[in-house]
Design a protein around this motif. Sequence first.
Motif, PDB file in Angstrom:
ATOM      1  N   LEU A  12       0.826  -1.209   0.000  1.00  0.00           N
ATOM      2  CA  LEU A  12       0.000   0.000   0.000  1.00  0.00           C
ATOM      3  C   LEU A  12       0.860   1.259   0.000  1.00  0.00           C
ATOM      4  O   LEU A  12       0.536   2.250  -0.673  1.00  0.00           O
ATOM      5  CB  LEU A  12      -0.930  -0.003   1.214  1.00  0.00           C
ATOM      6  N   ALA A  13       1.968   1.217   0.726  1.00  0.00           N
ATOM      7  CA  ALA A  13       2.875   2.368   0.743  1.00  0.00           C
ATOM      8  C   ALA A  13       3.474   2.610  -0.638  1.00  0.00           C
ATOM      9  O   ALA A  13       3.644   3.764  -1.055  1.00  0.00           O
ATOM     10  CB  ALA A  13       3.983   2.141   1.771  1.00  0.00           C
ATOM     11  N   SER A  14       3.777   1.531  -1.354  1.00  0.00           N
ATOM     12  CA  SER A  14       4.332   1.695  -2.711  1.00  0.00           C
ATOM     13  C   SER A  14       3.296   2.298  -3.646  1.00  0.00           C
ATOM     14  O   SER A  14       3.629   3.079  -4.541  1.00  0.00           O
ATOM     15  CB  SER A  14       4.830   0.351  -3.251  1.00  0.00           C
ATOM     16  N   TRP A  15       2.015   1.974  -3.436  1.00  0.00           N
ATOM     17  CA  TRP A  15       0.957   2.574  -4.252  1.00  0.00           C
ATOM     18  C   TRP A  15       0.825   4.060  -3.942  1.00  0.00           C
ATOM     19  O   TRP A  15       0.562   4.867  -4.842  1.00  0.00           O
ATOM     20  CB  TRP A  15      -0.371   1.859  -4.004  1.00  0.00           C
ATOM     21  N   CYS A  16       1.000   4.416  -2.685  1.00  0.00           N
ATOM     22  CA  CYS A  16       0.973   5.838  -2.327  1.00  0.00           C
ATOM     23  C   CYS A  16       2.162   6.573  -2.949  1.00  0.00           C
ATOM     24  O   CYS A  16       2.017   7.700  -3.448  1.00  0.00           O
ATOM     25  CB  CYS A  16       0.993   6.003  -0.813  1.00  0.00           C
ATOM     26  N   ASP A  17       3.323   5.949  -2.944  1.00  0.00           N
ATOM     27  CA  ASP A  17       4.501   6.560  -3.565  1.00  0.00           C
ATOM     28  C   ASP A  17       4.269   6.804  -5.049  1.00  0.00           C
ATOM     29  O   ASP A  17       4.728   7.802  -5.604  1.00  0.00           O
ATOM     30  CB  ASP A  17       5.724   5.663  -3.366  1.00  0.00           C
ATOM     31  N   ALA A  18       3.542   5.870  -5.698  1.00  0.00           N
ATOM     32  CA  ALA A  18       3.280   5.997  -7.140  1.00  0.00           C
ATOM     33  C   ALA A  18       2.143   6.954  -7.434  1.00  0.00           C
ATOM     34  O   ALA A  18       1.909   7.283  -8.602  1.00  0.00           O
ATOM     35  CB  ALA A  18       2.965   4.610  -7.715  1.00  0.00           C
ATOM     36  N   GLY A  19       1.430   7.417  -6.402  1.00  0.00           N
ATOM     37  CA  GLY A  19       0.292   8.309  -6.623  1.00  0.00           C
ATOM     38  C   GLY A  19      -1.010   7.578  -6.906  1.00  0.00           C
ATOM     39  O   GLY A  19      -2.014   8.204  -7.217  1.00  0.00           O
TER      40      GLY A  19
END
Length: 376
Positions: free
Chosen positions: A363-370
């Motif tokens: 989920l954090a990686s999805w937030c990083d990707a926007g």
Amino acid sequence: MSIDQPLALLGGLSPSQFMQRHWHKKPLLVRQAIAGFAPPVLRTELLALAGQEGVESRLIQLQDGGGWTLRHGPFARRSLPTLQTPRWTVLVQGVDLHHEAVHALMQQFRFVPEARLDDLMISYATDGGGVGPHFDSYDVFLLQAHGRRRWRIGRQKNLRLQEDVPLRILAEFEPEEEYVLEPGDMLYLPPGWAHDGIAEGECMTYSIGFRSPERDEMARELLLRLTDEEECDLNQHPVVYRDPQQEAVTHPGAIPAGLLDFARQALQRALNQPLALERALGEYLSEPKANVWFEPGPEGQMLENLRLDKRTRMLYDDKHIFINGESYRASGRDATLMRRLADARRLSAKELARASDEALELLASWCDAGWAHSEA
């Protein structure tokens, strides 16, 4: 959303009743589907969107002599006709991808599977403006946002189109019913129902459209994704066509039957890979449109309340989670959480507290990707 609760949006029908009685079957006119509707996008903002790169827009104009013209955006404001000029229309696709309130409006139609929901198009027209009598291959809700538009509709049998016209306009339109829609009124039309909407004065209409994948297009996309499923094993030689028993031929142009069998086996092998078709379909259906991009989020942000970005497409099946064209195997508690995110498009801090470290990292990686955003 309760699918058995009557909705003013559907004229007092519940989503279950609407889908049983009208979806893909017959039109529905709803007066004041959204009572006192105030359009979240005004004319100036819509025309500004039509001038942006990456926003799909069209200008359609009916000339004095009866001819039609079509131009594609982006449009500088000075390149558009004056507001006093009659019979022109600007269509802006995917406004839900650019405007939070429009995206929120679309969520009211999620009693239809997300995989079928396409976008919300806004059409602005001056007096007499329209796009001509036509039919669509998909379902559509036509919500009147501003002004008045007169709709004529019919079950068209003659589908012949006008020649030498840049639009798909019916040559002989035969309307059966006629309605004038005012702000808050909505008309649902199933696929294939011909319709012609004419602005009575300045008007704005919101069109909520649905994806109807074309069979051949879907087959091409799935086959391309299936071929990508094969992982390359550097320690294994590729399987190539062999024909040690091939005899000399007198008709060299003929394709050998063995080569046809080899091709059929290659396709069947790809289809026989465990869950390959399921992955290909989910990735295809969740793929954003070509003009969609995401702004990277701030690095190292803490995950609190999480919501999906308005441009993110997230789906799931029994074994996978799909987001923006990518697939992930999911099971157990994390799968339940991800499915909740796909359905509700947000997770509370309490729900996130039940996620595993691996799920939180994803989920954090999805937030990083926007693709998603963390909110306090």
